[in-house]
Scaffold this motif. Structure first.
Motif, short mmCIF file in Angstrom:
data_model
loop_
_atom_site.label_atom_id
_atom_site.label_comp_id
_atom_site.label_asym_id
_atom_site.label_seq_id
_atom_site.Cartn_x
_atom_site.Cartn_y
_atom_site.Cartn_z
N THR A 1 -3.56 0.63 -2.79
CA THR A 1 -3.17 -0.72 -2.39
C THR A 1 -2.76 -1.53 -3.62
O THR A 1 -3.19 -1.27 -4.74
CB THR A 1 -4.32 -1.45 -1.68
OG1 THR A 1 -5.45 -1.53 -2.55
CG2 THR A 1 -4.72 -0.72 -0.39
N SER B 1 6.02 -0.48 6.50
CA SER B 1 6.00 0.81 5.82
C SER B 1 7.35 1.51 5.95
O SER B 1 7.92 1.58 7.03
CB SER B 1 4.91 1.71 6.40
OG SER B 1 3.63 1.20 6.09
N THR C 1 4.71 0.59 1.51
CA THR C 1 4.71 -0.61 2.35
C THR C 1 5.08 -1.83 1.53
O THR C 1 4.44 -2.14 0.52
CB THR C 1 3.33 -0.83 2.99
OG1 THR C 1 2.98 0.31 3.79
CG2 THR C 1 3.34 -2.07 3.89
N LYS D 1 0.78 5.03 1.65
CA LYS D 1 0.11 5.82 2.66
C LYS D 1 0.49 7.29 2.52
O LYS D 1 1.62 7.63 2.17
CB LYS D 1 0.49 5.35 4.07
CG LYS D 1 0.00 3.93 4.39
CD LYS D 1 0.43 3.52 5.79
CE LYS D 1 -0.08 2.10 6.10
NZ LYS D 1 0.37 1.66 7.44
N SER E 1 4.53 7.14 2.52
CA SER E 1 5.32 5.94 2.75
C SER E 1 4.87 4.83 1.82
O SER E 1 3.72 4.79 1.37
CB SER E 1 5.20 5.48 4.21
OG SER E 1 3.88 5.10 4.51
N ASN F 1 0.16 10.82 4.87
CA ASN F 1 -0.19 11.37 6.18
C ASN F 1 -0.84 10.32 7.07
O ASN F 1 -1.80 10.58 7.79
CB ASN F 1 -1.10 12.59 6.03
CG ASN F 1 -0.40 13.75 5.36
OD1 ASN F 1 0.83 13.86 5.41
ND2 ASN F 1 -1.17 14.62 4.70
N GLY F 2 -0.30 9.09 7.00
CA GLY F 2 -0.75 8.00 7.86
C GLY F 2 -1.97 7.25 7.38
O GLY F 2 -2.36 6.25 7.98
N LYS F 3 -2.58 7.67 6.28
CA LYS F 3 -3.79 7.04 5.76
C LYS F 3 -3.48 6.24 4.51
O LYS F 3 -2.78 6.71 3.61
CB LYS F 3 -4.84 8.12 5.44
CG LYS F 3 -6.11 7.58 4.82
CD LYS F 3 -7.06 8.72 4.45
CE LYS F 3 -8.31 8.18 3.76
NZ LYS F 3 -9.23 9.30 3.36
N THR F 4 -4.00 5.00 4.44
CA THR F 4 -3.81 4.18 3.24
C THR F 4 -4.65 4.75 2.11
O THR F 4 -5.87 4.88 2.22
CB THR F 4 -4.22 2.72 3.51
OG1 THR F 4 -3.36 2.16 4.51
CG2 THR F 4 -4.11 1.89 2.23
N ILE F 5 -3.98 5.08 1.00
CA ILE F 5 -4.66 5.70 -0.14
C ILE F 5 -4.69 4.77 -1.35
O ILE F 5 -5.69 4.70 -2.07
CB ILE F 5 -3.97 7.03 -0.50
CG1 ILE F 5 -4.07 8.00 0.68
CG2 ILE F 5 -4.60 7.66 -1.76
CD1 ILE F 5 -3.32 9.29 0.48
N ASN G 1 0.84 -1.20 0.00
CA ASN G 1 0.00 0.00 0.00
C ASN G 1 0.88 1.25 0.00
O ASN G 1 2.06 1.20 0.32
CB ASN G 1 -0.98 0.02 1.19
CG ASN G 1 -0.28 -0.02 2.53
OD1 ASN G 1 0.43 0.92 2.90
ND2 ASN G 1 -0.49 -1.10 3.28
#
Length: 410
Positions: free
Chosen positions: A291, A349, A344, A283, A342, A285-289, A281
């Motif tokens: 995959t 990550s 993963t 990410k 980031s 700002n910490g959110k998975t956008i 995935n």
């Protein structure tokens, strides 16, 4: 390595694993390499001509690999869905081959030293040959007839770059050594022509050494690292990179534990040709956008190139703005607040440093800075992950187990 640096000179240490060495294996030595970048102007603004040329060069390289794969295997590469432009708006641009990591190898008997670009996104080794003439001016010339171990294969080669320019010449085999590890029957191209973009002031290396797999080789020949493995020259069939402005190195025969912390997170090569893997995935700002993104890991690419729709989704979600006035697929963010992104792999990550993702202001004094994540259709889905990510991790390319490993830098 900040892309705002015009030139950064770093050391490349090439070492063997600290285990008993079987017959024929040798311990390596340190080799200095240079990282050269031309993506910024003197005023620190982004050099858009160089950037667009780099995009064109990456497109051409991927297309060349797809073409070679089909020629060598008799079937299309599974990621080749026609997304890479064969001809297009950017194809008139010259190749930007000045953005590379390069260092020394030796070829022939007696051995002669050359500098080459170390490129995990291609698979062939070529050098300027004795018949190259003025197009190779400024480079060290390789004369196969001067080597007692050289053999003429009687085959020509043509490697196509952006804008239809070519490197062409004749194929030979010879002994190729990198830090004491010698491949004794290595296919080497002796170029008879270099395109203008390979002139020495733009392309400081003498030639290029591809480090991917045979199936995308224009020669349909084993790349140097695979030859070292097949000839039993290394105890551990792995080569590793630290690409950084501080203590960068290539490690042949394993990895250097002094440069990374913790263990490796490995991800398998999904299809041999490129070092092609799956990004679990992406990410922001910490959110998975995003995959399940297919990608190749490429030391010969400076930026990160993603599918246009992926990059549009990611950038717009994080507040980025498209910048079509400066280039298709380019996005800007406020210079003072770049997002945290980031990638993963294998469930872990790895962040992209904001200092690496931020290429610099779109013009001198601008408050908008260009992102190093660029939208370009290269396959479906097919990203090319280059230095913008790789400079923040330690990367191991495992030839024996066909996998790529990432670890955190010390």
């Amino acid at each position: 390595m900040r892309l705002t640096l015009a030139t950064s000179i770093v050391a490349l240490a090439v070492l063997a694993a600290a285990v008993p060495q079987p017959a024929g294996q040798r311990i390596g030595i340190a080799i200095p390499i240079t990282k050269r970048s031309s993506l910024v102007n003197a005023d620190k603004g982004v050099n858009f001509d160089a950037l667009k040329s780099h995009v064109a060069a990456v497109k051409a390289k991927i297309r060349r690999g797809f073409t070679n794969y089909e020629k060598n295997t008799g079937r299309k590469h599974p990621s080749d869905v026609g997304g890479v432009e064969r001809r297009g708006a950017g194809d008139h641009l010259t190749d930007d081959q000045s953005i590379l990591w390069y260092g020394s190898i030796s070829v022939g008997t007696p051995a002669k030293s050359f500098t080459v670009d170390f490129d995990t996104g291609s698979s062939d080794l070529f050098l300027p040959g004795s018949g190259c003439g003025s197009s190779c001016s400024g480079h060290t010339i390789w004369d196969p007839s001067s080597s007692s171990t050289s053999q003429d294969l009687g085959q020509s080669f043509f490697l196509t770059y952006a804008g239809g320019s070519t490197v062409s010449g004749e194929q030979h085999t010879d002994t190729v050594s990198i830090a004491g590890f010698s491949a004794t029957t290595q296919t080497v191209g002796a170029a008879n022509t270099y395109p203008p973009a390979f002139q020495s002031y733009q392309f400081p290396a003498d030639g290029l050494m591809g480090m991917a797999f045979q199936s995308i080789s224009g020669y349909n020949a084993s790349p140097v690292l695979q030859t070292l493995v097949s000839e039993g020259r290394v105890s551990d069939p792995v080569f590793s990179f630290k690409l950084s402005s501080s203590g960068a190195e290539l490690y042949i025969g394993g990895s250097n534990p002094a440069l990374y912390t913790g263990g490796f997170t490995y991800t398998p090569v999904t299809w041999q040709g490129y070092w092609e893997v799956n990004i679990d995935n992406v990410k922001g700002n910490g959110k998975t956008i995003l995959t399940n993104v297919d990608a190749i890991i490429d030391t010969g690419t400076t930026l990160i190139f993603g599918i246009s729709s992926d990059v549009s989704t990611l950038s717009s979600t994080l507040g980025g703005k498209a910048a079509p006035s400066v280039g298709q697929g380019l996005y800007t963010f406020p210079c003072s607040s770049f997002p945290s992104i980031s990638l993963t792999f294998g469930g872990k990550s790895f962040p992209i440093a904001a200092s690496a993702l931020n290429l610099g202001p779109v013009s001198s004094g601008s408050s908008d800075c260009l992102s190093g994540l660029v939208g370009v259709d290269l396959g479906n889905p097919f990203w090319v992950v280059g230095d913008v990510f790789l400079q923040g991790v330690y990367t191991a390319f495992d030839v024996g187990n066909t996998r790529v490993g990432f670890a955190e830098l010390v």
